[in-house]
Scaffold this motif. Sequence first.
Motif, short mmCIF file in Angstrom:
data_model
loop_
_atom_site.label_atom_id
_atom_site.label_comp_id
_atom_site.label_asym_id
_atom_site.label_seq_id
_atom_site.Cartn_x
_atom_site.Cartn_y
_atom_site.Cartn_z
N PHE A 125 5.28 -10.18 -12.80
CA PHE A 125 4.62 -9.77 -13.95
C PHE A 125 3.20 -9.30 -13.49
N MET A 126 2.69 -10.31 -12.87
CA MET A 126 1.17 -10.16 -12.60
C MET A 126 1.08 -8.94 -11.70
N HIS A 127 2.29 -8.66 -10.72
CA HIS A 127 2.23 -7.53 -9.76
C HIS A 127 2.35 -6.30 -10.45
N VAL A 128 3.21 -6.37 -11.44
CA VAL A 128 3.10 -5.24 -12.32
C VAL A 128 2.02 -4.76 -13.00
N ILE A 129 1.31 -5.87 -13.48
CA ILE A 129 -0.21 -5.49 -14.17
C ILE A 129 -1.06 -4.90 -13.03
N LEU A 130 -1.14 -5.71 -12.01
CA LEU A 130 -2.08 -5.13 -10.95
C LEU A 130 -1.66 -3.75 -10.44
N GLY A 131 -0.33 -3.51 -10.55
CA GLY A 131 -0.03 -2.09 -10.00
C GLY A 131 -0.44 -0.97 -11.03
N MET A 132 -0.35 -1.68 -12.25
CA MET A 132 -0.83 -0.34 -13.45
C MET A 132 -2.23 -0.21 -13.30
N VAL A 133 -2.97 -1.38 -12.78
CA VAL A 133 -4.59 -1.08 -12.60
C VAL A 133 -4.86 -0.14 -11.52
N ILE A 134 -4.18 -0.40 -10.34
CA ILE A 134 -4.30 0.61 -9.44
C ILE A 134 -3.71 1.98 -9.69
N LEU A 135 -2.83 2.20 -10.40
CA LEU A 135 -2.39 3.53 -10.71
C LEU A 135 -3.20 4.25 -11.57
N ALA A 136 -4.00 3.35 -12.48
CA ALA A 136 -4.79 3.75 -13.53
C ALA A 136 -6.02 4.42 -12.74
N ALA A 153 0.94 4.74 -4.89
CA ALA A 153 2.33 4.84 -4.71
C ALA A 153 3.00 3.81 -4.16
N SER A 154 2.76 3.41 -2.92
CA SER A 154 3.39 2.53 -2.05
C SER A 154 3.47 1.21 -2.84
N TYR A 155 2.29 0.96 -3.24
CA TYR A 155 2.22 -0.37 -3.88
C TYR A 155 3.10 -0.42 -5.01
N TRP A 156 3.13 0.51 -6.00
CA TRP A 156 4.04 0.61 -6.95
C TRP A 156 5.61 0.45 -6.58
N HIS A 157 5.70 1.31 -5.43
CA HIS A 157 7.43 1.12 -5.16
C HIS A 157 7.66 -0.37 -4.75
N MET A 158 6.72 -1.08 -4.25
CA MET A 158 6.97 -2.36 -3.60
C MET A 158 7.47 -2.97 -5.01
#
Lengths: 93, 196
Positions: free
Chosen positions: B141-152, B175-180
């Motif tokens: 879940f914390m990785h999802v939050i971090l991924g959303m911050v990066i994408l934003a 994109a690569s981080y989000w795919h992970m």
Amino acid sequence: MNTPPQPHFVRPCTRIWLALITLTAVTYSIGEAGLGGKNIMLLVLGITLLKSQMIASYFMGLRKASPMWRIIMASWLVIVGGMIASAYLMGLQ
Amino acid sequence: MSTPSIVLHSHKPGSPPGDLAIWFFIFAELLAFGIFFGSYAFSRAHHVELFNQSQLLLNRESGAINALVLITSSYFVVRAVAAIKQGLDRECANWLAAAIGLGCVFVVIKLFEFHAKFSAGISLSTNTFYMFYLSLTIFHFMHVILGMVILAAVMLKARRGGYTPEEHTGVETGASYWHMVDLVWVVLFPLVYVIR
């Protein structure tokens, strides 16, 4: 100004997306049917590794990367899959 | 005027898309999740009955919907990369906004799931299964939050016209981080919610 054509990876990635959706539905249905046992585990694990490889190769673009990157990713999948399968078989004994 | 052509490789040939540093980070994350998955699997081997019974109380629909949500979100990010390679920065930002929107859907569904478990008195100390279930899913879940911050951050830069077809490493890195993040859920869902 003319817009360049759509990159060639979009179509295969669209097909991969649809395949991932379908395979997820299969995995979910197996769970809903309450199926278990060695063969079901191997089927679900096989689907999972296939889906993971699709994401790594197409979405992450590793199929265009050098073999070293593909080997690292494939090794991760094989080790994780191997651990899950061997631990499951251990639990059957 | 000549027709503009797409720059297919904005990085060194043979290296994966995005900044090289993110790939070290991605593999470090995958290593951590791999150890977590292995620990779950071997712990289950010693408590098969407990794990099978506890698994029945999970909301499999939520897990499956979240798998579809992240897979689709990942695909939207692929489209964002395709758009910026065509020089369509607004379209790129829109695809990223859609991906972040699905990230929010994942977060809301997961919060409902966590709330249901905590309301039922389930915590990390309930049993070994729930210790793994909660710590694994909260870690992800914390990785999802971090991924959303990066994408934003990438989306805002794309909206400002900060990327070009020639230089868009930032889009590929995000994109690569989000795919992970997507890849990890693709393994976590069957392992925790389905295999029995």
